[in-house]
Scaffold this motif. Structure first.
Motif, PDB file in Angstrom:
ATOM      1  N   ALA A  45       0.919  -1.239   0.055  1.00 33.90           N
ATOM      2  CA  ALA A  45      -0.063   0.182  -0.112  1.00 33.90           C
ATOM      3  C   ALA A  45       0.869   1.079   0.094  1.00 33.90           C
ATOM      4  N   ASN A  46       0.324   2.276  -0.218  1.00 33.92           N
ATOM      5  CA  ASN A  46       0.946   3.556  -0.546  1.00 33.92           C
ATOM      6  C   ASN A  46       1.854   3.990   0.623  1.00 33.92           C
ATOM      7  N   HIS A  47       1.344   3.757   1.916  1.00 30.00           N
ATOM      8  CA  HIS A  47       2.107   4.310   3.267  1.00 30.00           C
ATOM      9  C   HIS A  47       3.155   3.367   3.382  1.00 30.00           C
ATOM     10  N   ASN A  48       3.109   2.172   2.919  1.00 28.77           N
ATOM     11  CA  ASN A  48       4.149   1.378   3.310  1.00 28.77           C
ATOM     12  C   ASN A  48       5.100   1.012   1.895  1.00 28.77           C
ATOM     13  N   LYS A  49       4.932   1.784   0.931  1.00 28.21           N
ATOM     14  CA  LYS A  49       5.452   1.399  -0.359  1.00 28.21           C
ATOM     15  C   LYS A  49       7.067   1.928  -0.362  1.00 28.21           C
ATOM     16  N   LEU A 108       9.004  14.055   1.266  1.00 30.89           N
ATOM     17  CA  LEU A 108       9.190  13.801  -0.094  1.00 30.89           C
ATOM     18  C   LEU A 108       8.139  13.167  -1.024  1.00 30.89           C
ATOM     19  N   SER A 109       7.717  13.668  -2.131  1.00 31.86           N
ATOM     20  CA  SER A 109       6.862  12.891  -3.037  1.00 31.86           C
ATOM     21  C   SER A 109       7.553  12.159  -4.125  1.00 31.86           C
ATOM     22  N   VAL A 110       7.377  11.085  -4.454  1.00 31.40           N
ATOM     23  CA  VAL A 110       8.357  10.243  -5.101  1.00 31.40           C
ATOM     24  C   VAL A 110       7.288   9.835  -6.356  1.00 31.40           C
ATOM     25  N   ALA A 111       7.785   9.884  -7.566  1.00 34.39           N
ATOM     26  CA  ALA A 111       6.953   9.439  -8.739  1.00 34.39           C
ATOM     27  C   ALA A 111       7.533   8.300  -9.408  1.00 34.39           C
ATOM     28  N   LEU A 112       6.470   7.186  -9.485  1.00 37.67           N
ATOM     29  CA  LEU A 112       6.807   5.953  -9.956  1.00 37.67           C
ATOM     30  C   LEU A 112       6.521   5.653 -11.416  1.00 37.67           C
ATOM     31  N   ASP A 113       7.229   5.031 -12.170  1.00 40.46           N
ATOM     32  CA  ASP A 113       6.650   4.544 -13.521  1.00 40.46           C
ATOM     33  C   ASP A 113       5.927   3.427 -13.338  1.00 40.46           C
ATOM     34  N   ALA A 114       5.321   2.921 -14.510  1.00 37.89           N
ATOM     35  CA  ALA A 114       4.519   1.559 -14.512  1.00 37.89           C
ATOM     36  C   ALA A 114       5.166   0.391 -13.891  1.00 37.89           C
ATOM     37  N   ARG A 115       6.374   0.402 -13.970  1.00 44.03           N
ATOM     38  CA  ARG A 115       7.079  -0.927 -13.133  1.00 44.03           C
ATOM     39  C   ARG A 115       7.513  -0.737 -12.042  1.00 44.03           C
ATOM     40  N   GLY A 116       7.372   0.633 -11.326  1.00 45.72           N
ATOM     41  CA  GLY A 116       7.601   0.927 -10.005  1.00 45.72           C
ATOM     42  C   GLY A 116       8.938   1.612  -9.789  1.00 45.72           C
ATOM     43  N   ASP A 117       9.601   1.874 -10.887  1.00 45.12           N
ATOM     44  CA  ASP A 117      10.969   2.551 -10.833  1.00 45.12           C
ATOM     45  C   ASP A 117      10.660   4.074 -10.376  1.00 45.12           C
ATOM     46  N   VAL A 118      11.654   4.663  -9.848  1.00 46.58           N
ATOM     47  CA  VAL A 118      11.615   6.008  -9.048  1.00 46.58           C
ATOM     48  C   VAL A 118      12.191   6.796 -10.478  1.00 46.58           C
ATOM     49  N   ALA A 122      10.363  15.338  -5.356  1.00 46.09           N
ATOM     50  CA  ALA A 122       9.915  16.607  -5.104  1.00 46.09           C
ATOM     51  C   ALA A 122       9.642  16.822  -3.412  1.00 46.09           C
ATOM     52  N   TYR A 123      10.055  17.954  -2.872  1.00 44.54           N
ATOM     53  CA  TYR A 123       9.894  18.338  -1.586  1.00 44.54           C
ATOM     54  C   TYR A 123       8.424  18.901  -1.533  1.00 44.54           C
ATOM     55  N   ARG A 124       7.765  18.337  -0.474  1.00 45.38           N
ATOM     56  CA  ARG A 124       6.221  18.986  -0.477  1.00 45.38           C
ATOM     57  C   ARG A 124       6.258  19.951   0.920  1.00 45.38           C
ATOM     58  N   ALA A 146       8.851   9.472   2.835  1.00 43.88           N
ATOM     59  CA  ALA A 146       8.290   9.630   1.429  1.00 43.88           C
ATOM     60  C   ALA A 146       6.990   8.760   1.254  1.00 43.88           C
ATOM     61  N   SER A 147       6.258   9.261   0.049  1.00 43.45           N
ATOM     62  CA  SER A 147       5.120   8.623  -0.409  1.00 43.45           C
ATOM     63  C   SER A 147       4.963   8.750  -1.672  1.00 43.45           C
ATOM     64  N   PRO A 148       4.185   7.804  -2.463  1.00 42.58           N
ATOM     65  CA  PRO A 148       4.221   7.996  -3.974  1.00 42.58           C
ATOM     66  C   PRO A 148       3.326   9.101  -4.406  1.00 42.58           C
ATOM     67  N   ALA A 149       3.740   9.667  -5.433  1.00 47.27           N
ATOM     68  CA  ALA A 149       2.978  10.803  -5.754  1.00 47.27           C
ATOM     69  C   ALA A 149       1.729  10.516  -6.520  1.00 47.27           C
TER      70      ALA A 149
END
Length: 236
Positions: A45-49, A108-118, A122-124, A146-149
């Motif tokens: 889940a996003n909070h544990n990703k 931190l906000s971390v953007a992941l692609d379809a495979r899950g790669d960073v 971005a700092y929030r 950090a959490s996924p964007a």
């Protein structure tokens, strides 16, 4: 079968947890140094990703001095992340004053692609007009989370296209009761409710063909019947 097995193995590999190198620098031109490890688990889940290890950096000794000098100069603290073995880095920066005003907590906000790669960071933390530029306290430490964007949702704006006046002769096929119109126009749309000429009758439209035919029929007389002359047979 081999192709299906390959796709299954690729999908399993993409979804497996992996580690990323985390480096930081005190200043826009300072050299990066190792900071921590970021573990990415696409299936959680996003909070544990996303998990940093360690998730804090005590600001003592050289780190405290470097951060204090950076805050006084209104400089930026930088961080970058990349997957182990990869070449490209995802980086972000924040004013040291803003980080100090946030109690040294990195959000931190971390953007992941379809495979899950960073692919982006971005700092929030909110940008503040003023902040405490003093030296960090004895127990001060940078703490990272950090959490996924989240995906951005585009706003849909309806567009009504203007309908041009139809060619002559098509007025009879256009509805005049407010229904749908050719080209997708709806009642009230520009050009949809314009006054159209009444439909032309068949005789008015084709009089130049009907009139000559009628005159031809009237002026041409009926052919005279063929006269048959009977010859009386002579009796013996």
């Amino acid at each position: 079968m081999p192709n299906a097995l390959y796709l299954l193995l690729a999908a399993t590999a993409a979804a497996a947890p992996y580690k990323c190198d985390v480096e930081h620098a005190f200043g826009a031109t300072a050299t990066y140094a190792r900071r921590a490890t970021l573990t990415v688990d696409p299936d959680r889940a996003n909070h544990n990703k996303l998990k940093f290890a360690p998730d804090s950096l005590p600001l003592v000794g050289a780190n405290a001095t470097a951060f204090a000098d950076l805050a006084k100069a209104d400089g930026v603290y930088r961080i970058r992340v990349r997957r182990e073995g990869a070449r490209a880095w995802a980086s972000a920066s924040i004013r040291a004053c803003d980080l100090a005003a946030s109690n040294y907590e990195e959000d931190l906000s971390v953007a992941l692609d379809a495979r899950g790669d960073v692919v982006a960071l971005a700092y929030r933390n909110a940008r503040l007009e003023g902040c405490d530029a003093g030296a960090p306290g004895e127990d001060a430490a940078l703490t990272s989370s950090a959490s996924p964007a989240l995906d951005a949702v585009a706003q849909v704006i309806p567009v009504q296209a203007k309908v041009a006046r139809p060619p002559s002769g098509f007025g009879s096929v256009l509805p005049r009761d407010g229904g749908a119109r050719p080209g997708g126009a709806t009642p009230g749309a520009p050009g949809a409710d314009e006054e159209r000429p009444p439909p032309t009758s068949f005789f008015r439209k084709y009089w130049h063909i009907i009139l000559p035919l009628a005159l031809l029929l009237l002026t041409t007389g009926e052919p005279e019947p063929t006269k048959v002359t009977k010859v009386a047979e002579k009796s013996d």
